[in-house]
Design a protein around this motif. Sequence first.
Motif, PDB file in Angstrom:
ATOM      1  N   ASN A 212      67.412  67.306  67.020  1.00 20.39           N
ATOM      2  CA  ASN A 212      68.678  67.893  65.991  1.00 20.39           C
ATOM      3  C   ASN A 212      69.145  68.769  66.953  1.00 20.39           C
ATOM      4  O   ASN A 212      68.475  70.459  66.488  1.00 20.39           O
ATOM      5  CB  ASN A 212      67.380  68.647  64.634  1.00 20.39           C
ATOM      6  N   THR A 213      69.652  68.691  67.195  1.00 19.60           N
ATOM      7  CA  THR A 213      70.973  69.668  68.206  1.00 19.60           C
ATOM      8  C   THR A 213      71.384  70.772  66.917  1.00 19.60           C
ATOM      9  O   THR A 213      72.129  71.528  67.546  1.00 19.60           O
ATOM     10  CB  THR A 213      72.096  68.919  68.601  1.00 19.60           C
ATOM     11  N   ASN A 214      71.457  70.473  65.794  1.00 17.00           N
ATOM     12  CA  ASN A 214      71.784  71.669  64.793  1.00 17.00           C
ATOM     13  C   ASN A 214      70.472  72.926  64.783  1.00 17.00           C
ATOM     14  O   ASN A 214      71.095  73.945  63.932  1.00 17.00           O
ATOM     15  CB  ASN A 214      71.850  70.626  63.439  1.00 17.00           C
ATOM     16  N   ALA A 215      69.644  72.365  65.180  1.00 19.61           N
ATOM     17  CA  ALA A 215      68.709  73.455  65.228  1.00 19.61           C
ATOM     18  C   ALA A 215      68.540  74.427  66.313  1.00 19.61           C
ATOM     19  O   ALA A 215      68.325  74.078  67.650  1.00 19.61           O
ATOM     20  CB  ALA A 215      67.341  72.828  64.805  1.00 19.61           C
ATOM     21  N   ALA A 216      67.959  76.018  66.671  1.00 19.45           N
ATOM     22  CA  ALA A 216      67.278  76.685  67.426  1.00 19.45           C
ATOM     23  C   ALA A 216      66.464  77.550  66.905  1.00 19.45           C
ATOM     24  O   ALA A 216      66.339  77.976  65.929  1.00 19.45           O
ATOM     25  CB  ALA A 216      68.406  77.587  67.452  1.00 19.45           C
ATOM     26  N   ILE A 217      65.664  76.885  67.378  1.00 13.57           N
ATOM     27  CA  ILE A 217      63.977  77.314  67.357  1.00 13.57           C
ATOM     28  C   ILE A 217      63.040  78.541  68.711  1.00 13.57           C
ATOM     29  O   ILE A 217      63.804  78.470  70.003  1.00 13.57           O
ATOM     30  CB  ILE A 217      63.087  76.407  67.809  1.00 13.57           C
ATOM     31  N   THR A 218      62.781  79.877  68.460  1.00 10.23           N
ATOM     32  CA  THR A 218      62.360  80.486  69.273  1.00 10.23           C
ATOM     33  C   THR A 218      60.843  80.417  69.189  1.00 10.23           C
ATOM     34  O   THR A 218      60.526  81.027  68.057  1.00 10.23           O
ATOM     35  CB  THR A 218      63.346  82.639  68.403  1.00 10.23           C
ATOM     36  N   VAL A 219      60.019  80.944  69.830  1.00  7.90           N
ATOM     37  CA  VAL A 219      58.831  80.898  69.439  1.00  7.90           C
ATOM     38  C   VAL A 219      57.831  82.165  70.015  1.00  7.90           C
ATOM     39  O   VAL A 219      58.630  82.091  71.229  1.00  7.90           O
ATOM     40  CB  VAL A 219      57.353  79.097  70.812  1.00  7.90           C
ATOM     41  N   THR A 220      58.096  82.907  69.777  1.00  8.83           N
ATOM     42  CA  THR A 220      56.998  84.237  69.668  1.00  8.83           C
ATOM     43  C   THR A 220      55.502  84.153  70.032  1.00  8.83           C
ATOM     44  O   THR A 220      54.912  84.645  69.448  1.00  8.83           O
ATOM     45  CB  THR A 220      57.730  85.339  69.300  1.00  8.83           C
ATOM     46  N   ALA A 221      55.498  85.068  71.429  1.00  5.74           N
ATOM     47  CA  ALA A 221      53.309  84.537  71.974  1.00  5.74           C
ATOM     48  C   ALA A 221      52.952  85.961  71.383  1.00  5.74           C
ATOM     49  O   ALA A 221      53.307  87.452  72.194  1.00  5.74           O
ATOM     50  CB  ALA A 221      53.194  83.980  73.051  1.00  5.74           C
ATOM     51  N   THR A 222      52.644  86.243  70.547  1.00  2.00           N
ATOM     52  CA  THR A 222      52.116  87.359  70.556  1.00  2.00           C
ATOM     53  C   THR A 222      50.142  86.983  70.081  1.00  2.00           C
ATOM     54  O   THR A 222      49.479  87.350  71.506  1.00  2.00           O
ATOM     55  CB  THR A 222      51.946  88.017  68.713  1.00  2.00           C
ATOM     56  N   ASP A 223      50.232  87.135  68.728  1.00  2.00           N
ATOM     57  CA  ASP A 223      48.662  86.206  69.076  1.00  2.00           C
ATOM     58  C   ASP A 223      48.467  86.162  67.684  1.00  2.00           C
ATOM     59  O   ASP A 223      48.796  86.052  66.637  1.00  2.00           O
ATOM     60  CB  ASP A 223      47.536  87.273  69.047  1.00  2.00           C
ATOM     61  N   SER A 224      47.297  85.607  66.999  1.00  2.97           N
ATOM     62  CA  SER A 224      46.888  84.675  65.738  1.00  2.97           C
ATOM     63  C   SER A 224      47.204  85.493  64.399  1.00  2.97           C
ATOM     64  O   SER A 224      47.709  85.401  63.683  1.00  2.97           O
ATOM     65  CB  SER A 224      45.354  83.837  65.729  1.00  2.97           C
ATOM     66  N   THR A 225      46.341  87.096  64.215  1.00  4.97           N
ATOM     67  CA  THR A 225      46.713  87.417  63.836  1.00  4.97           C
ATOM     68  C   THR A 225      47.708  88.239  63.102  1.00  4.97           C
ATOM     69  O   THR A 225      48.386  88.208  62.549  1.00  4.97           O
ATOM     70  CB  THR A 225      45.284  88.857  63.727  1.00  4.97           C
ATOM     71  N   LYS A 226      48.969  88.742  64.503  1.00  6.01           N
ATOM     72  CA  LYS A 226      49.911  89.128  63.845  1.00  6.01           C
ATOM     73  C   LYS A 226      50.703  87.928  63.347  1.00  6.01           C
ATOM     74  O   LYS A 226      51.682  88.249  62.601  1.00  6.01           O
ATOM     75  CB  LYS A 226      50.033  90.093  65.905  1.00  6.01           C
ATOM     76  N   GLY A 227      50.804  86.916  64.660  1.00  6.95           N
ATOM     77  CA  GLY A 227      51.769  85.764  64.090  1.00  6.95           C
ATOM     78  C   GLY A 227      51.421  85.350  62.216  1.00  6.95           C
ATOM     79  O   GLY A 227      52.751  85.079  61.401  1.00  6.95           O
ATOM     80  N   LEU A 228      50.455  84.802  61.905  1.00  8.75           N
ATOM     81  CA  LEU A 228      49.782  85.087  60.699  1.00  8.75           C
ATOM     82  C   LEU A 228      50.898  86.188  59.404  1.00  8.75           C
ATOM     83  O   LEU A 228      50.796  85.926  58.291  1.00  8.75           O
ATOM     84  CB  LEU A 228      48.364  84.481  60.007  1.00  8.75           C
ATOM     85  N   THR A 229      49.989  87.591  59.455  1.00 17.95           N
ATOM     86  CA  THR A 229      50.810  88.879  59.218  1.00 17.95           C
ATOM     87  C   THR A 229      52.331  88.657  59.022  1.00 17.95           C
ATOM     88  O   THR A 229      52.905  88.515  57.757  1.00 17.95           O
ATOM     89  CB  THR A 229      50.648  90.359  59.925  1.00 17.95           C
ATOM     90  N   GLN A 230      52.701  88.178  59.880  1.00 16.26           N
ATOM     91  CA  GLN A 230      54.407  88.491  60.000  1.00 16.26           C
ATOM     92  C   GLN A 230      54.750  86.786  59.501  1.00 16.26           C
ATOM     93  O   GLN A 230      56.233  87.779  58.551  1.00 16.26           O
ATOM     94  CB  GLN A 230      54.981  88.126  61.455  1.00 16.26           C
ATOM     95  N   VAL A 231      54.231  86.130  59.139  1.00 19.21           N
ATOM     96  CA  VAL A 231      54.828  84.702  58.219  1.00 19.21           C
ATOM     97  C   VAL A 231      54.850  85.504  56.713  1.00 19.21           C
ATOM     98  O   VAL A 231      55.415  85.572  55.728  1.00 19.21           O
ATOM     99  CB  VAL A 231      53.960  84.020  58.223  1.00 19.21           C
ATOM    100  N   MET A 232      53.741  86.148  56.631  1.00 19.58           N
ATOM    101  CA  MET A 232      53.003  86.771  55.093  1.00 19.58           C
ATOM    102  C   MET A 232      54.025  87.621  54.622  1.00 19.58           C
ATOM    103  O   MET A 232      54.532  88.044  53.364  1.00 19.58           O
ATOM    104  CB  MET A 232      52.210  87.000  55.001  1.00 19.58           C
ATOM    105  N   ALA A 233      53.959  88.683  55.313  1.00 21.03           N
ATOM    106  CA  ALA A 233      55.543  89.213  55.132  1.00 21.03           C
ATOM    107  C   ALA A 233      57.273  89.439  55.534  1.00 21.03           C
ATOM    108  O   ALA A 233      58.347  89.983  55.570  1.00 21.03           O
ATOM    109  CB  ALA A 233      55.491  90.988  56.594  1.00 21.03           C
ATOM    110  N   GLY A 234      57.070  87.563  55.801  1.00 26.14           N
ATOM    111  CA  GLY A 234      58.808  87.002  55.407  1.00 26.14           C
ATOM    112  C   GLY A 234      59.362  87.530  57.206  1.00 26.14           C
ATOM    113  O   GLY A 234      60.730  86.998  56.972  1.00 26.14           O
TER     114      GLY A 234
END
Length: 298
Positions: A212-234
């Motif tokens: 899907n060349t229309n998509a741009a995905i950024t992956v940021t490595a922090t830690d599990s807890t921060k990732g879950l907190t960030q997605v909860m915060a939108g």
Amino acid sequence: MNKKYVKTGIVLVSALLLFSGCTQSAGNLSKESHMVEGLKELGTIRVISREDGSGTRSTFAELAGFQGEGEVGNNHSDLTTENAVIVNNADEVIRDVAADISAIGYVSKAAISGNGGVKSLKVEGKSPEQGEKYPLNRDFYLAYSGTLSDLERDFLTYVHGAGQEIVGKDYDTVAKNRSFLSNLAKGKLEIEGSTSVAPLMEQLAEAYEKINTNAAITVTATDSTKGLTQVMAGKCDFGMSSRELKDYEMELLDYESIARDNIVVIVEKNNPLDDISLEDLKEIYTGKIKNWDELNQQ
């Protein structure tokens, strides 16, 4: 007394003494056979652990039996000894263990691929290659909040389908590899969280972007807890977690397993130890066992 009975009694007593001697020798031999030569020379165990918030640390502590509220004065999420060296990712764990024959650490199985400076130990007699039979087994998760967009759903469909071919190279799959036809949705995806999941996610994102060349995905490595907190915060679209979600996280988020991984216990390549028990890991990581030669006294 009848000589026949006397003779028989002597034979029986001799046999019992001989059997007892053999049993004692066998017991001594069994004990000696579990002795590992060279451990005493290693001295004090240098314990390497991950940071608070790490899903690998949380899962390792749970499976080895020392998860829970910290002791008085310990604000950590588990009972890891205060003498442990704390590092922030698998690369740092491997670096520190490879540089010190007295060190011990733990990382995702895929992290040590091609690294000749360390070796993985069997745990309870089972190697990491034995999949779910290995006792330090866990799932990788992608968590999200609310209704998925067309792009988010398309990417998740890919991960659970054609993406499992990529998963299967270094991890155990959670679904069948099946054909995938993208909806070619446009947009950007922000994915944040576990440093253990991030390398796999980067591979999946790169492969999906080719479809899907229309998509741009950024992956940021922090830690599990921060990732879950960030997605909860939108603040991101998906949170990566290498641990089970906590009760409050499960109430606020939806989540799906994307791969199964083994946490490997590693030592420097010349360390003579090849196998370790969960109980010994617990006692090492809580500071009850401080020296390598104590493992020969268990």
